[in-house]
Scaffold this active site. Structure first.
Site, mmCIF file in Angstrom:
data_model
loop_
_atom_site.group_PDB
_atom_site.id
_atom_site.type_symbol
_atom_site.label_atom_id
_atom_site.label_comp_id
_atom_site.label_asym_id
_atom_site.label_seq_id
_atom_site.Cartn_x
_atom_site.Cartn_y
_atom_site.Cartn_z
ATOM 1 N N GLU A 2 -19.083 -21.344 48.119
ATOM 2 C CA GLU A 2 -17.729 -20.975 48.086
ATOM 3 C C GLU A 2 -17.355 -19.538 47.687
ATOM 4 O O GLU A 2 -16.665 -19.181 46.711
ATOM 5 C CB GLU A 2 -17.068 -21.934 46.879
ATOM 6 C CG GLU A 2 -17.126 -23.402 47.146
ATOM 7 C CD GLU A 2 -16.743 -24.447 46.029
ATOM 8 O OE1 GLU A 2 -15.984 -25.338 46.320
ATOM 9 O OE2 GLU A 2 -17.148 -24.102 44.733
HETATM 10 C C1 TNX Z 1 -17.683 -27.873 44.406
HETATM 11 S S1 TNX Z 1 -20.413 -28.398 45.009
HETATM 12 C C2 TNX Z 1 -18.234 -26.858 43.661
HETATM 13 C C3 TNX Z 1 -18.563 -26.589 42.326
HETATM 14 C C4 TNX Z 1 -17.383 -27.617 41.638
HETATM 15 C C5 TNX Z 1 -17.454 -28.997 42.449
HETATM 16 C C6 TNX Z 1 -16.555 -30.055 41.656
HETATM 17 C C7 TNX Z 1 -20.324 -26.798 45.129
HETATM 18 C C8 TNX Z 1 -21.609 -26.219 45.557
HETATM 19 N N1 TNX Z 1 -19.320 -26.362 44.722
HETATM 20 O O1 TNX Z 1 -18.063 -25.589 42.008
HETATM 21 O O2 TNX Z 1 -18.035 -27.770 40.255
HETATM 22 O O3 TNX Z 1 -17.062 -28.829 43.770
HETATM 23 O O4 TNX Z 1 -16.751 -31.371 42.200
#
Ligand code: TNX
Length: 550
Positions: A355
């Site tokens: 992300e």
């Molecule tokens: C996605 S999964 C994220 C996290 C969040 C999560 C909450 C991922 C690699 N990144 O930063 O905590 O969703 O479900």
């Protein structure tokens, strides 16, 4: 009636009352999670008594330690002082015996054979890890009250027969997010105890995120002291000193668990930007709600380079980035990875890499490639969330699939290995249903049946069995702050993930598993686990079985 005959009758009755009356036993129907590869029952009983000793093949300090671990597991509940001793021969009747048998190659590095006769429990494996997993099986073959820390009533009987068992996947893990909410050393040790009881062998610690930096870095001390000083909701946060982290690593190692430390880069990085302004390139795009929470801070909100950002206690994702155009940033990454590598005996360092929505794509790719060079220079290998597939991966890298089939497949095309953590199936932070007290539901509601009913090897086309190192269930902590809350989300789903990682896919079946899980409630209660009592599981009331069933 003649007095003599009467005395004889009374004597016979009382003698037969003293004689042990064993319940009928069938090793094959024992309630084991994860389900073993093969079980042969011989319908007798071995009894653990005051006299039982744990013997181990001489000259092995590791087996001695495992013997002591087993004795410590039992002694609280049995009230015995079960001893541990070396021997060069198979011990006599009534004992437990551990031995390493290198030639039993079918068992691999983690398999074991547990052979139980009325006289002896013999646990063999090629490696000590296998002995550890055999011990976990032995725990589950005893009545659930063996898990109590206070003295309980015996008898301590084990059904006889032979179990041969080994894992399907080499990587069986869970991730704990200690960044959004901080969990202290004792909490993490309990989590290690619980996951190791189900034969998991990896604990991935998500050690940094926008809301908190949780590991002491001596060359950049403010990361922990300032960056670790809060958490979601504004609580006081916390961090592990390097000594505490080393203690956790050792505790995990003693339970055959590898700790995978993650520093989430180049996004999810506000806690570092709040600690050292020079890491802030001023490119943060504060999305709605992102940096507004801690208004008491006089710091810049992120749009001015070289100034520290405010600490962040909200739950938005994808809005922060390390400044990547400055060489100094790579010195920071190198310092952090050097210190982390020095206290992490496991082979992997996790880059995060997820992300990074406000990092330019080209900068992101260059960053991941350089990260790999940095960790390689420190003798480690790189793992990252699936987005790292955009960089130059090879067979030494591991990508962790969580959401995008495209990135998972791209990682495989580049020759990397994959950990399966599909959010729709394996995210422990997803709510069970719309009434769940904690958790999120952006990926799915995941009931206990849904969590169990999938096969890592067939879930995503193009990600095949041979590409997959294993399964990991991540527990993100935006909505949970205490161990009770951790346990509510993790249990009972974690047992299903443990079974998916360990047991052959062909032998798994929800309708059969849910019965085993339902009977397991007494054991979960004995372990004081605050599990979610899903209506999809036929729970067997713990009180009604406490003294009769396993
Ligand atoms: C996605 S999964 C994220 C996290 C969040 C999560 C909450 C991922 C690699 N990144 O930063 O905590 O969703 O479900």
């Amino acid at each position: 009636m003649n007095v003599r005959i009467l005395v004889a009758i009374v004597l016979m009755i009382s003698l037969s009352a003293c004689k042990k009356s064993h319940a009928p036993t069938d090793l094959a129907t024992e309630n084991l999670i994860p389900k073993p590869v093969s079980i042969t029952a011989t319908h007798g009983v071995f009894e653990l008594t005051q006299e039982t000793k744990i013997y181990y093949q001489s000259e092995s300090a590791e087996l001695q330690q495992l013997g002591q671990y087993l004795a410590d597991q039992f002694n609280g509940a049995t009230g015995f002082a079960t001893g541990v001793a070396a021997t060069s021969d198979e011990p006599g009747s009534g004992n437990i015996y551990f031995a390493l048998v290198e030639r039993d190659t079918d068992l691999g590095d983690e398999g074991y054979q547990l052979s139980i006769t009325e006289d002896l429990v013999t646990l063999t494996a090629r490696k000590p890890a296998g002995i550890f997993y055999g011990i976990q099986t032995l725990r589950q073959l005893l009545p659930a009250r063996i898990e109590s820390t206070t003295t309980q009533q015996g008898p301590w009987e084990i059904s006889t027969g032979t179990i041969r068992d080994y894992p399907t996947y080499a990587w069986r893990g869970s991730m704990l997010d200690v960044a959004r909410h901080f969990f202290g050393v004792e909490d993490v040790k309990r989590y290690i105890d619980l996951i190791s009881a189900y034969k998991m062998n990896v604990l991935h610690l998500h050690l940094s995120d926008d809301q908190g930096w949780r590991i002491e870095i001596k060359s950049w001390p403010k990361l922990a002291t300032h960056g670790g000083s809060t958490q979601v909701g504004g609580g006081k946060g916390g961090y592990y000193t390097q000594e505490q982290y080393k203690d956790l690593v050792k505790y995990a190692q003693d339970r055959y668990i590898t700790i995978i430390p993650e520093i989430d880069l180049p996004g999810h990085i506000n806690s570092a930007l709040a600690s050292y302004g020079e890491l802030n390139g001023g490119t943060i795009v504060p999305i709605e709600g992102a940096v507004k929470v801690d208004v008491s801070q006089k710091a810049d909100l992120g749009k001015k380079e070289n100034l520290p950002t405010a600490l962040y206690t909200g739950t938005e994702v994808g809005w922060s980035t390390l400044r990547l155009e400055k060489e100094a940033t790579f010195r920071f990454v190198d310092d952090v990875m050097r210190e982390l590598a020095a206290i992490t005996p496991g082979p992997y360092l996790h880059v995060g890499g997820d992300e990074a929505h406000v990092t330019k794509k080209q900068d992101y790719i260059v960053f991941i490639n350089r990260f790999k060079e940095i960790v390689t220079a420190h003798g480690k290998k790189m793992i990252g969330w699936e987005e790292i597939a955009q960089a130059n991966l090879d067979s030494t890298d591991i990508a962790q699939h969580w959401s995008s089939q495209k990135y998972g497949q791209l990682a495989v095309e580049k020759g990397a290995k994959v950990i399966m953590s599909p959010a729709k199936k394996a995210y422990l932070d997803m709510q069970y249903d719309s009434t769940s007290k904690f958790g999120l539901h952006w990926a799915a509601y995941i009931e206990v049946d849904s969590a169990y009913r999938w096969d890592p090897a067939t879930l995503v086309s193009g990600i095949e069995r041979e590409n997959i190192v294993g399964v990991e269930a991540p527990l993100w902590s935006e909505t949970i702050a205490t161990m009770d809350e951790v346990e509510y989300l993790a249990f009972p789903r974690l047992l299903g993930y443990a079974e998916i990682g360990w047991s052959p896919a062909a032998s798994r079946n929800w309708d059969e598993y849910k019965v085993r899980l339902g009977k397991h409630s007494v054991r979960l209660k004995a372990l004081n686990i605050d599990y979610y009592p899903s209506t999809f599981v036929p729970w067997v009331n713990a009180d009604s079985v406490a003294n009769t069933s396993k």
